[in-house]
Motif scaffolding. Structure first.
Motif, PDB file in Angstrom:
ATOM      1  N   ALA A  39      53.056 -41.308 -22.923  1.00  4.23           N
ATOM      2  CA  ALA A  39      53.187 -42.493 -23.606  1.00  4.23           C
ATOM      3  C   ALA A  39      54.613 -42.710 -24.297  1.00  4.23           C
ATOM      4  N   GLN A  40      55.411 -41.231 -24.145  1.00  3.74           N
ATOM      5  CA  GLN A  40      57.508 -41.770 -24.371  1.00  3.74           C
ATOM      6  C   GLN A  40      58.095 -42.057 -23.590  1.00  3.74           C
ATOM      7  N   GLY A  47      51.339 -55.894 -18.754  1.00 10.24           N
ATOM      8  CA  GLY A  47      50.374 -55.883 -19.154  1.00 10.24           C
ATOM      9  C   GLY A  47      50.130 -55.004 -20.386  1.00 10.24           C
ATOM     10  N   GLY A  48      51.428 -54.044 -21.034  1.00 11.30           N
ATOM     11  CA  GLY A  48      51.127 -53.029 -21.632  1.00 11.30           C
ATOM     12  C   GLY A  48      50.236 -52.105 -21.503  1.00 11.30           C
ATOM     13  N   ARG A  49      50.578 -51.259 -22.206  1.00 10.53           N
ATOM     14  CA  ARG A  49      50.029 -49.501 -22.032  1.00 10.53           C
ATOM     15  C   ARG A  49      48.889 -49.457 -21.842  1.00 10.53           C
ATOM     16  N   GLN A  50      48.119 -50.357 -22.197  1.00 10.70           N
ATOM     17  CA  GLN A  50      46.496 -50.392 -21.805  1.00 10.70           C
ATOM     18  C   GLN A  50      46.101 -50.617 -20.892  1.00 10.70           C
ATOM     19  N   CYS A  88      57.420 -37.982 -10.494  1.00 13.18           N
ATOM     20  CA  CYS A  88      57.763 -37.295  -9.126  1.00 13.18           C
ATOM     21  C   CYS A  88      59.394 -36.313 -10.513  1.00 13.18           C
ATOM     22  N   ASP A  89      60.569 -37.480 -10.667  1.00 15.76           N
ATOM     23  CA  ASP A  89      61.599 -37.429 -11.352  1.00 15.76           C
ATOM     24  C   ASP A  89      61.604 -36.671 -12.823  1.00 15.76           C
ATOM     25  N   LEU A  90      60.482 -36.636 -13.193  1.00 16.96           N
ATOM     26  CA  LEU A  90      60.502 -36.188 -14.781  1.00 16.96           C
ATOM     27  C   LEU A  90      60.434 -34.227 -14.028  1.00 16.96           C
ATOM     28  N   GLN A 120      44.074 -42.908 -23.545  1.00 15.65           N
ATOM     29  CA  GLN A 120      44.011 -43.501 -25.104  1.00 15.65           C
ATOM     30  C   GLN A 120      44.582 -43.026 -26.064  1.00 15.65           C
ATOM     31  N   ALA A 121      45.811 -42.306 -26.940  1.00 18.75           N
ATOM     32  CA  ALA A 121      46.139 -42.130 -27.325  1.00 18.75           C
ATOM     33  C   ALA A 121      44.565 -42.125 -28.478  1.00 18.75           C
ATOM     34  N   ARG A 122      44.301 -40.968 -29.503  1.00 22.33           N
ATOM     35  CA  ARG A 122      43.079 -40.727 -29.618  1.00 22.33           C
ATOM     36  C   ARG A 122      43.446 -41.036 -31.842  1.00 22.33           C
TER      37      ARG A 122
END
Length: 122
Positions: A39-40, A47-50, A88-90, A120-122
């Protein structure tokens, strides 16, 4: 018997006075630190996170003898090239490992697979 750049001699030349498979990992690298937050840590795709939900990216990280990542390559792409690059960077910046070891307990380079899933976050 044989000859070589260093002279003549007998033996297998495999090192450590034996015929073993030196440098071959017998234990796997273990990730001991670092995380990625789906998420962060990623920008919002078109199209948004979804739009990213239900997708994933899989990477192979070359872990050095010192437990630090040396290289990262994507082997299963997500639908989002930027997401693949960021993963990969992270991983390179954050992940730390207990390195793989050979049969003598010496650290060796090895590949570590990581699958970043987007849910999806719960």
């Amino acid at each position: 018997e044989g000859t070589g750049a260093a002279g003549q001699g007998e033996g297998t030349g495999s090192g450590n006075s034996g015929s073993g498979r030196g440098g071959v990992a017998v234990t796997k690298a273990v990730k001991i630190a670092g995380s990625i937050s789906s998420a962060q840590d990623y920008p919002v795709p078109e199209g948004g996170r979804q739009a990213r939900f239900g997708t994933s990216v899989s990477v192979a990280i070359l872990v050095g003898k010192d437990g630090l990542p040396k290289r990262c390559r994507v082997f299963r792409k997500s639908p989002f090239p930027e997401t693949d690059r960021i993963t990969c960077d992270l991983a390179m910046a954050r992940f730390r490992f207990k390195p793989a070891t050979d049969s003598n307990g010496n650290p060796v380079e090895s590949e570590f697979g990581w699958k970043q899933e987007f849910r999806q976050a719960r």
